[in-house]
Design a protein around this motif. Structure first.
Motif, PDB file in Angstrom:
ATOM      1  N   GLU A 178       0.830  -1.198   0.000  1.00 48.64           N
ATOM      2  CA  GLU A 178       0.000   0.000   0.000  1.00 48.64           C
ATOM      3  C   GLU A 178       0.875   1.262   0.000  1.00 48.64           C
ATOM      4  OE1 GLU A 178      -3.428   2.169  -0.290  1.00 48.64           O
ATOM      5  OE2 GLU A 178      -3.133  -0.013  -0.487  1.00 48.64           O
ATOM      6  N   LEU A 179       1.969   1.230   0.740  1.00 47.97           N
ATOM      7  CA  LEU A 179       2.890   2.362   0.736  1.00 47.97           C
ATOM      8  C   LEU A 179       3.500   2.565  -0.651  1.00 47.97           C
ATOM      9  CD1 LEU A 179       4.391   4.499   2.478  1.00 47.97           C
ATOM     10  CD2 LEU A 179       6.165   2.756   2.848  1.00 47.97           C
ATOM     11  N   LEU A 180       3.806   1.473  -1.335  1.00 47.52           N
ATOM     12  CA  LEU A 180       4.398   1.558  -2.667  1.00 47.52           C
ATOM     13  C   LEU A 180       3.453   2.202  -3.676  1.00 47.52           C
ATOM     14  CD1 LEU A 180       6.091  -1.965  -2.920  1.00 47.52           C
ATOM     15  CD2 LEU A 180       7.238   0.233  -2.553  1.00 47.52           C
ATOM     16  N   ARG A 181       2.165   2.074  -3.445  1.00 50.71           N
ATOM     17  CA  ARG A 181       1.194   2.662  -4.375  1.00 50.71           C
ATOM     18  C   ARG A 181       1.305   4.184  -4.418  1.00 50.71           C
ATOM     19  NH1 ARG A 181      -1.806  -1.640  -5.743  1.00 50.71           N
ATOM     20  NH2 ARG A 181      -2.253  -3.215  -4.154  1.00 50.71           N
ATOM     21  N   PHE A 182       1.862   4.782  -3.366  1.00 51.09           N
ATOM     22  CA  PHE A 182       2.011   6.230  -3.309  1.00 51.09           C
ATOM     23  C   PHE A 182       3.416   6.685  -3.714  1.00 51.09           C
ATOM     24  CE2 PHE A 182      -1.402   5.163  -0.370  1.00 51.09           C
ATOM     25  CZ  PHE A 182      -2.385   6.067  -0.740  1.00 51.09           C
ATOM     26  N   SER A 183       4.286   5.727  -4.036  1.00 47.64           N
ATOM     27  CA  SER A 183       5.664   6.069  -4.380  1.00 47.64           C
ATOM     28  C   SER A 183       5.770   6.416  -5.860  1.00 47.64           C
ATOM     29  CB  SER A 183       6.602   4.894  -4.069  1.00 47.64           C
ATOM     30  OG  SER A 183       7.892   5.139  -4.598  1.00 47.64           O
ATOM     31  N   PRO A 184       6.309   7.589  -6.199  1.00 52.76           N
ATOM     32  CA  PRO A 184       6.487   7.929  -7.613  1.00 52.76           C
ATOM     33  C   PRO A 184       7.480   7.020  -8.315  1.00 52.76           C
ATOM     34  CG  PRO A 184       7.559   9.544  -6.193  1.00 52.76           C
ATOM     35  CD  PRO A 184       6.744   8.669  -5.295  1.00 52.76           C
ATOM     36  N   ASN A 185       8.367   6.386  -7.551  1.00 50.18           N
ATOM     37  CA  ASN A 185       9.355   5.498  -8.165  1.00 50.18           C
ATOM     38  C   ASN A 185       8.722   4.301  -8.855  1.00 50.18           C
ATOM     39  OD1 ASN A 185      11.245   7.187  -7.098  1.00 50.18           O
ATOM     40  ND2 ASN A 185      11.972   5.776  -5.520  1.00 50.18           N
ATOM     41  N   TYR A 186       7.558   3.864  -8.379  1.00 53.98           N
ATOM     42  CA  TYR A 186       6.935   2.645  -8.909  1.00 53.98           C
ATOM     43  C   TYR A 186       5.593   2.940  -9.568  1.00 53.98           C
ATOM     44  CZ  TYR A 186      10.648   0.644  -6.147  1.00 53.98           C
ATOM     45  OH  TYR A 186      11.893   0.351  -5.633  1.00 53.98           O
ATOM     46  N   ARG A 187       5.429   4.168  -9.998  1.00 56.45           N
ATOM     47  CA  ARG A 187       4.165   4.573 -10.603  1.00 56.45           C
ATOM     48  C   ARG A 187       3.948   3.912 -11.963  1.00 56.45           C
ATOM     49  NH1 ARG A 187       3.995  10.604 -10.241  1.00 56.45           N
ATOM     50  NH2 ARG A 187       3.497  10.083  -8.070  1.00 56.45           N
ATOM     51  N   GLN A 188       5.031   3.646 -12.711  1.00 61.61           N
ATOM     52  CA  GLN A 188       4.920   3.180 -14.081  1.00 61.61           C
ATOM     53  C   GLN A 188       5.223   1.695 -14.264  1.00 61.61           C
ATOM     54  OE1 GLN A 188       6.455   7.490 -15.911  1.00 61.61           O
ATOM     55  NE2 GLN A 188       7.332   5.613 -16.675  1.00 61.61           N
ATOM     56  N   VAL A 189       5.436   0.960 -13.185  1.00 61.94           N
ATOM     57  CA  VAL A 189       5.809  -0.448 -13.325  1.00 61.94           C
ATOM     58  C   VAL A 189       4.637  -1.268 -13.845  1.00 61.94           C
ATOM     59  CG1 VAL A 189       7.580  -0.318 -11.539  1.00 61.94           C
ATOM     60  CG2 VAL A 189       5.231  -0.919 -10.900  1.00 61.94           C
ATOM     61  N   VAL A 190       4.957  -2.391 -14.488  1.00 61.72           N
ATOM     62  CA  VAL A 190       3.909  -3.261 -15.008  1.00 61.72           C
ATOM     63  C   VAL A 190       3.158  -3.910 -13.849  1.00 61.72           C
ATOM     64  CG1 VAL A 190       5.150  -3.709 -17.159  1.00 61.72           C
ATOM     65  CG2 VAL A 190       5.481  -5.253 -15.203  1.00 61.72           C
ATOM     66  N   GLY A 191       1.983  -4.434 -14.141  1.00 60.22           N
ATOM     67  CA  GLY A 191       1.140  -5.030 -13.125  1.00 60.22           C
ATOM     68  C   GLY A 191       1.848  -6.122 -12.343  1.00 60.22           C
ATOM     69  N   GLY A 192       1.640  -6.144 -11.044  1.00 60.67           N
ATOM     70  CA  GLY A 192       2.180  -7.181 -10.178  1.00 60.67           C
ATOM     71  C   GLY A 192       3.558  -6.904  -9.627  1.00 60.67           C
ATOM     72  N   VAL A 193       4.242  -5.840 -10.091  1.00 66.04           N
ATOM     73  CA  VAL A 193       5.610  -5.582  -9.644  1.00 66.04           C
ATOM     74  C   VAL A 193       5.656  -5.122  -8.193  1.00 66.04           C
ATOM     75  CG1 VAL A 193       7.537  -3.961  -9.916  1.00 66.04           C
ATOM     76  CG2 VAL A 193       6.712  -5.266 -11.873  1.00 66.04           C
ATOM     77  N   ARG A 194       4.694  -4.322  -7.754  1.00 63.53           N
ATOM     78  CA  ARG A 194       4.717  -3.881  -6.354  1.00 63.53           C
ATOM     79  C   ARG A 194       4.597  -5.087  -5.412  1.00 63.53           C
ATOM     80  NH1 ARG A 194       1.050  -0.442  -8.849  1.00 63.53           N
ATOM     81  NH2 ARG A 194       1.822   1.678  -9.276  1.00 63.53           N
ATOM     82  N   GLU A 195       3.732  -6.002  -5.765  1.00 66.14           N
ATOM     83  CA  GLU A 195       3.588  -7.220  -4.960  1.00 66.14           C
ATOM     84  C   GLU A 195       4.868  -8.048  -4.990  1.00 66.14           C
ATOM     85  OE1 GLU A 195      -0.313  -5.553  -5.880  1.00 66.14           O
ATOM     86  OE2 GLU A 195       1.429  -6.041  -7.143  1.00 66.14           O
ATOM     87  N   LEU A 196       5.487  -8.123  -6.164  1.00 66.38           N
ATOM     88  CA  LEU A 196       6.745  -8.864  -6.291  1.00 66.38           C
ATOM     89  C   LEU A 196       7.852  -8.175  -5.504  1.00 66.38           C
ATOM     90  CD1 LEU A 196       8.187 -11.267  -7.623  1.00 66.38           C
ATOM     91  CD2 LEU A 196       8.642  -9.779  -9.603  1.00 66.38           C
ATOM     92  N   LEU A 197       7.833  -6.853  -5.454  1.00 69.63           N
ATOM     93  CA  LEU A 197       8.812  -6.116  -4.662  1.00 69.63           C
ATOM     94  C   LEU A 197       8.689  -6.471  -3.189  1.00 69.63           C
ATOM     95  CD1 LEU A 197      10.991  -3.889  -4.571  1.00 69.63           C
ATOM     96  CD2 LEU A 197       9.154  -2.221  -4.366  1.00 69.63           C
ATOM     97  N   ALA A 198       7.464  -6.551  -2.702  1.00 70.78           N
ATOM     98  CA  ALA A 198       7.263  -6.941  -1.308  1.00 70.78           C
ATOM     99  C   ALA A 198       7.751  -8.372  -1.068  1.00 70.78           C
ATOM    100  CB  ALA A 198       5.786  -6.818  -0.939  1.00 70.78           C
ATOM    101  N   GLU A 199       7.477  -9.251  -2.015  1.00 63.20           N
ATOM    102  CA  GLU A 199       7.869 -10.654  -1.872  1.00 63.20           C
ATOM    103  C   GLU A 199       9.390 -10.820  -1.847  1.00 63.20           C
ATOM    104  OE1 GLU A 199       7.488 -14.713  -1.453  1.00 63.20           O
ATOM    105  OE2 GLU A 199       5.853 -13.263  -1.448  1.00 63.20           O
TER     106      GLU A 199
END
Length: 302
Positions: A178-199
């Motif tokens: 949820e925090l990553l959703r507000f990060s400009p660094n990961y605004r343009q990543v393809v689907g599923g990358v934020r979840e993969l980053l957490a993993e």
């Protein structure tokens, strides 16, 4: 094609190799892909993990023999003393790892595919990249000749300060996502990358209460702050193998350190990806894979 609901599952490696890079540090190398294909060695950016780049390197697994590893104090590796967490030490680690790969899996030409700080440490290794038959570097943190270092220094210190202040503990992985959703660094990543980053960048806390960053913020900040002293030492024109640099869009606000246009360096095969930030392999993985194949084909490395 990905969607917001895409789930990335990094497959179990074909095999693993434990490499003692010094008396107290072990790095786990993993083999994926096609063992009969051209060999690629992968490296990642500061504070991240090579499994995070699976949306990119999964596109190469049918045709390439992929050897992937995390930098010391990242990813699969245990966290060691911070005094050993330096740019020169990470650079030295690579030569030890490459020797171990050849000894264990058999020597054959190696193609280096590196992002950000792993590109820098490759160029600063004792072998200075000479162990590779070709090098593809995604947005290396280098300073273009003729450009004042002042902005680079200010950006390094500012970015290191931000890294130091990052939260390192999270109650749940979902809280981190949820925090990553507000990060400009990961605004343009393809689907599923934020979840993969957490993993790939969190591990369960030793006390069983939540999750901690695998690479502690102080370690990440140390590399950012001191990388600026080493970036000026690199001369890409001295490399003996084919080299291609793929940069972020130099017209965009930078997400890590300033992105420079290497186009004026006649010795460098350079492209930048329009609308891509520093995390270009996570934003445009298919384009990055296609550019790699084109580069390798042009130099007879396929």
């Amino acid at each position: 094609m990905t969607t917001p609901d895409t789930v990335w599952e990094v497959p179990a490696p074909l095999s693993t190799l434990e490499v003692a890079v010094d008396a107290g540090t072990v790095v786990t190398v993993r083999r994926h892909g096609n063992p009969g294909g051209p060999r690629i060695v992968l490296g990642h950016g500061n504070g991240l993990a090579i499994d995070l780049y699976y949306p990119f390197w999964s596109l190469l697994s049918d045709e390439f023999d992929i050897l992937a590893y995390d930098l010391r104090n990242h990813g699969w590796n245990a966290v060691g003393p911070i005094e050993d967490h330096t740019v020169p030490q990470i650079a030295k680690d690579q030569d030890v790892i490459l020797e171990a790969i050849d000894a264990h899996y058999g020597a054959k030409p190696k193609i280096g595919v590196f992002h950000s700080v792993s590109a820098l440490t490759t160029l600063l290794s004792p072998s200075q990249g000479s162990r590779f038959s070709a090098l593809m570097m995604f947005d290396p943190p280098l300073r273009r000749p003729g450009i004042s270092q002042d902005e680079f220094d200010r950006a390094s210190i500012r970015t290191a300060g931000l890294a130091t202040r990052r939260s390192h503990h999270f109650r749940t992985r979902e809280a981190y996502i949820e925090l990553l959703r507000f990060s400009p660094n990961y605004r343009q990543v393809v689907g599923g990358v934020r979840e993969l980053l957490a993993e790939t960048t969190l591990r369960a806390s030793p006390d069983g209460n939540g999750y901690d960053l695998r690479c502690p913020p102080a370690y990440e900040a140390k590399i950012i702050e001191y990388a600026r002293f080493f970036a000026v030492l690199v001369d890409l024109s001295e490399l003996q193998c084919p080299v291609k640099v793929i940069g972020a869009d130099p017209t965009l606000p930078y997400a890590y350190l300033p992105t420079f246009d290497f186009g004026e360096m006649v010795s460098v095969d350079y492209d930048f990806l329009p609308d891509a930030t520093h995390f270009l392999q996570l934003e445009q993985p298919q384009v990055c894979a296609d550019l790699l194949r084109e580069f390798l084909g042009r130099h007879g490395c396929l």
